[in-house]
Design a protein around this motif. Structure first.
Motif, short mmCIF file in Angstrom:
data_model
loop_
_atom_site.label_atom_id
_atom_site.label_comp_id
_atom_site.label_asym_id
_atom_site.label_seq_id
_atom_site.Cartn_x
_atom_site.Cartn_y
_atom_site.Cartn_z
N ALA A 31 148.37 78.52 -65.26
CA ALA A 31 148.06 79.25 -66.48
C ALA A 31 146.54 79.23 -66.70
O ALA A 31 145.87 78.26 -66.33
N ARG A 32 146.02 80.30 -67.28
CA ARG A 32 144.58 80.40 -67.55
C ARG A 32 144.37 80.83 -69.00
O ARG A 32 145.02 81.74 -69.47
N LEU A 33 143.43 80.15 -69.64
CA LEU A 33 143.12 80.40 -71.04
C LEU A 33 141.75 81.06 -71.14
O LEU A 33 140.82 80.68 -70.44
N PHE A 34 141.64 82.04 -72.04
CA PHE A 34 140.40 82.78 -72.25
C PHE A 34 140.05 82.83 -73.73
O PHE A 34 140.93 83.02 -74.57
N ALA A 35 138.77 82.66 -74.02
CA ALA A 35 138.26 82.95 -75.36
C ALA A 35 137.89 84.43 -75.37
O ALA A 35 137.43 84.96 -74.35
N LEU A 36 138.12 85.10 -76.48
CA LEU A 36 137.70 86.49 -76.62
C LEU A 36 136.55 86.53 -77.63
O LEU A 36 136.69 86.02 -78.75
N VAL A 37 135.43 87.11 -77.21
CA VAL A 37 134.27 87.21 -78.09
C VAL A 37 133.87 88.67 -78.24
O VAL A 37 134.11 89.49 -77.35
N ASP A 89 133.71 79.49 -84.52
CA ASP A 89 133.72 80.76 -85.26
C ASP A 89 133.38 81.97 -84.41
O ASP A 89 133.85 83.08 -84.68
N ALA A 90 132.56 81.80 -83.38
CA ALA A 90 132.14 82.93 -82.55
C ALA A 90 133.31 83.52 -81.75
O ALA A 90 133.24 84.65 -81.28
N VAL A 91 134.38 82.76 -81.60
CA VAL A 91 135.55 83.23 -80.85
C VAL A 91 136.43 84.03 -81.81
O VAL A 91 136.92 83.50 -82.80
N VAL A 92 136.61 85.33 -81.50
CA VAL A 92 137.40 86.20 -82.38
C VAL A 92 138.86 86.27 -81.98
O VAL A 92 139.69 86.77 -82.73
N GLY A 93 139.17 85.77 -80.78
CA GLY A 93 140.54 85.79 -80.31
C GLY A 93 140.67 84.94 -79.06
O GLY A 93 139.70 84.36 -78.58
N VAL A 137 148.89 87.40 -72.63
CA VAL A 137 149.07 87.58 -74.08
C VAL A 137 147.74 87.28 -74.75
O VAL A 137 147.09 86.27 -74.44
N ALA A 138 147.34 88.16 -75.67
CA ALA A 138 146.08 87.96 -76.41
C ALA A 138 146.33 88.15 -77.90
O ALA A 138 147.15 88.99 -78.30
N VAL A 139 145.63 87.36 -78.69
CA VAL A 139 145.71 87.47 -80.15
C VAL A 139 144.29 87.41 -80.72
O VAL A 139 143.40 86.82 -80.11
N LEU A 140 144.13 88.03 -81.88
CA LEU A 140 142.86 87.94 -82.61
C LEU A 140 143.08 87.14 -83.88
O LEU A 140 144.21 86.99 -84.35
N ARG A 141 141.99 86.64 -84.44
CA ARG A 141 142.07 85.88 -85.69
C ARG A 141 142.77 86.66 -86.79
O ARG A 141 143.42 86.08 -87.65
N GLU A 172 152.72 83.81 -80.95
CA GLU A 172 152.72 82.92 -82.13
C GLU A 172 152.00 81.62 -81.81
O GLU A 172 151.22 81.11 -82.62
N ALA A 173 152.26 81.07 -80.62
CA ALA A 173 151.61 79.80 -80.24
C ALA A 173 150.10 79.99 -80.12
O ALA A 173 149.32 79.11 -80.54
N LEU A 174 149.65 81.12 -79.59
CA LEU A 174 148.21 81.38 -79.50
C LEU A 174 147.61 81.59 -80.88
O LEU A 174 146.52 81.11 -81.17
N SER A 175 148.32 82.32 -81.75
CA SER A 175 147.81 82.52 -83.12
C SER A 175 147.64 81.21 -83.87
O SER A 175 146.72 81.06 -84.66
N ALA A 176 148.51 80.25 -83.58
CA ALA A 176 148.44 78.96 -84.24
C ALA A 176 147.15 78.21 -83.89
O ALA A 176 146.74 77.31 -84.63
N THR A 177 146.50 78.57 -82.78
CA THR A 177 145.25 77.89 -82.42
C THR A 177 144.12 78.27 -83.36
O THR A 177 143.06 77.65 -83.34
N PHE A 178 144.33 79.28 -84.20
CA PHE A 178 143.30 79.70 -85.17
C PHE A 178 143.59 79.20 -86.58
O PHE A 178 142.83 79.44 -87.49
N VAL A 179 144.71 78.52 -86.78
CA VAL A 179 145.06 78.00 -88.10
C VAL A 179 144.41 76.64 -88.26
O VAL A 179 144.51 75.77 -87.40
#
Length: 180
Positions: A31-37, A89-93, A137-141, A172-179
């Motif tokens: 698995a690979r994780l990416f920050a979206l800026v 904060d600079a990471v939008v998703g 799968v990608a999510v934004l704040r 949902e699991a990715l969105s929870a990383t922004f809570v």
């Protein structure tokens, strides 16, 4: 120029770009994780990094830039790992690409009862109708989400299925990383 199909939505473009990147690495990958800026913000606030990523071209200013993160620790459950993430904060998703085995809905009725997770995994892996799938799968704040699915047996850019609700649990699991 990449082979990524053009999409109007910046999030969909990012998902397809990550899917294409993962496809270039081949199958049987971790698995690979990416920050979206935000690309424009990256170019103005981190010009050296933007140049390193090849983003100094003004035509590439709109949209999102995926930045691969450190490798996900082997042996740690994905949900446990995601629970440890806090984004600046600079990471939008964020986005995740992961490979899984999938069965058609018709196979659900034949799943043996009372299997622990290890036995269920083994049963699925030996099922004749199993499919290998790569999910991105990608999510934004702001709650936006998108995803891409690619079957190993139909491994071409034109056979990638996209949509916001293809992998809702992972979104949902990715969105929870922004809570907080």
């Amino acid at each position: 120029m990449s082979n990524t199909p053009m999409a109007a939505n910046p999030l969909t473009r990012a998902v397809l770009e990550i899917d294409e990147y993962a496809s270039g690495l081949g199958w049987d990958q971790p698995a690979r994780l990416f920050a979206l800026v935000d690309t424009a913000r990256l170019r103005s606030q981190e010009p050296a990094l933007a140049a390193q990523l090849g983003l100094q071209d003004a035509s590439e200013a709109a949209g999102l830039t995926p930045i691969e993160q450190d490798e996900i620790p082997a042996g740690k459950a994905l949900d446990e790992f995601l629970g440890t993430i806090a984004w600046p904060d600079a990471v939008v998703g964020c986005a995740l690409t992961v490979e899984r085995l999938m069965l058609p809905p018709s196979a659900e009725t034949s799943v043996p009862e009372n299997l622990d997770e290890a036995r269920l995994t083994k049963w699925v892996a030996s099922h004749p109708d199993r499919q290998e799938v790569r999910m991105t799968v990608a999510v934004l704040r702001d709650g936006s989400r998108d995803s891409a699915l690619r079957l190993r047996e139909k491994d071409t850019p034109t056979e990638v299925l996209t949509g916001p609700e293809l992998v809702p649990g992972l979104a949902e699991a990715l969105s929870a990383t922004f809570v907080d």
